[in-house]
Scaffold this active site. Sequence first.
Site, PDB file in Angstrom:
ATOM      1  N   HIS A  34       0.849  -1.205   0.000  1.00  9.29           N
ATOM      2  CA  HIS A  34       0.000   0.000   0.000  1.00  9.29           C
ATOM      3  C   HIS A  34       0.882   1.251   0.000  1.00  9.29           C
ATOM      4  O   HIS A  34       0.646   2.196  -0.750  1.00  9.29           O
ATOM      5  CB  HIS A  34      -0.921  -0.032   1.221  1.00  9.29           C
ATOM      6  N   HIS A  59       2.983   7.825   5.633  1.00 10.31           N
ATOM      7  CA  HIS A  59       1.696   8.434   6.000  1.00 10.31           C
ATOM      8  C   HIS A  59       0.899   7.624   7.027  1.00 10.31           C
ATOM      9  O   HIS A  59       0.067   8.183   7.721  1.00 10.31           O
ATOM     10  CB  HIS A  59       0.839   8.738   4.759  1.00 10.31           C
ATOM     11  N   ASP A  60       1.145   6.313   7.129  1.00 14.37           N
ATOM     12  CA  ASP A  60       0.404   5.507   8.112  1.00 14.37           C
ATOM     13  C   ASP A  60       1.251   5.108   9.316  1.00 14.37           C
ATOM     14  O   ASP A  60       0.775   4.347  10.174  1.00 14.37           O
ATOM     15  CB  ASP A  60      -0.146   4.237   7.441  1.00 14.37           C
ATOM     16  N   GLU A  63      -0.323   6.558  12.608  1.00 16.43           N
ATOM     17  CA  GLU A  63      -1.667   6.028  12.873  1.00 16.43           C
ATOM     18  C   GLU A  63      -1.635   4.532  13.206  1.00 16.43           C
ATOM     19  O   GLU A  63      -2.400   4.062  14.046  1.00 16.43           O
ATOM     20  CB  GLU A  63      -2.541   6.260  11.628  1.00 16.43           C
ATOM     21  N   ASP A  64      -0.765   3.775  12.573  1.00 16.69           N
ATOM     22  CA  ASP A  64      -0.841   2.310  12.650  1.00 16.69           C
ATOM     23  C   ASP A  64       0.347   1.621  13.305  1.00 16.69           C
ATOM     24  O   ASP A  64       0.365   0.383  13.389  1.00 16.69           O
ATOM     25  CB  ASP A  64      -1.015   1.732  11.240  1.00 16.69           C
ATOM     26  N   ASP A 120      -3.916   8.091  -1.284  1.00 15.66           N
ATOM     27  CA  ASP A 120      -4.286   7.067  -0.299  1.00 15.66           C
ATOM     28  C   ASP A 120      -5.669   6.499  -0.628  1.00 15.66           C
ATOM     29  O   ASP A 120      -5.874   5.279  -0.654  1.00 15.66           O
ATOM     30  CB  ASP A 120      -4.270   7.712   1.097  1.00 15.66           C
TER      31      ASP A 120
HETATM   32 ZN    ZN Z   1      -2.934   4.626   3.820  1.00 21.17          ZN
END
Ligand code: ZN
Length: 174
Positions: A34, A59-60, A63-64, A120
């Site tokens: 991804h 970018h993630d 968040e992740d 995204d």
């Molecule tokens: Zn993403």
Amino acid sequence: MNPTVELTRAYHFAARKHVDQRRKGEAAEPYMNHLTEVAELVAQATDGDLEVVIAAILHDTVEDTDTTIDELRTVFGPRIADLTAEVTDDKSLPKQVRKHLQVEHAAHASWGAQVIKLADKTSNLRSLLASPPPDWPRARRDDYVDWARRVVAGCRDANAWLAGQFDAAAKALD
Ligand code: ZN
């Protein structure tokens, strides 16, 4: 720093941070696929704007994974940290609130953050088409596409080519 070194540092950083994660789709692709797709879309859309491409790779991460914005600031500098912060949901909020805030934030984000958001959502729709999550009924898929369209409505002016890629993916899911 040398741009090739910067870019490869970002890929390696993201690969380490997301090492145990997979996509939700039936093919369960490594999460890294991804990130490479989003980064390639952003690179094409921006003609290789290095800081935006690196923020796309990362970018993630906040968040992740256990990554913090401060860590990104130390390792990659302030603009990449700020761009990543702009595209990071506040996970302390309920999911429906976060989804609503994404629609609002997309319209007011910086140009670089808008390009990352467009890429995204394009990647996510392509994944829904190529490898749908096995436990998602049609209604849930339709809800996701509707919501993605609302987010993109606020940021699609950031890049016409990328908006076209998003529209093509959304149309294929109609
Ligand atoms: Zn993403």
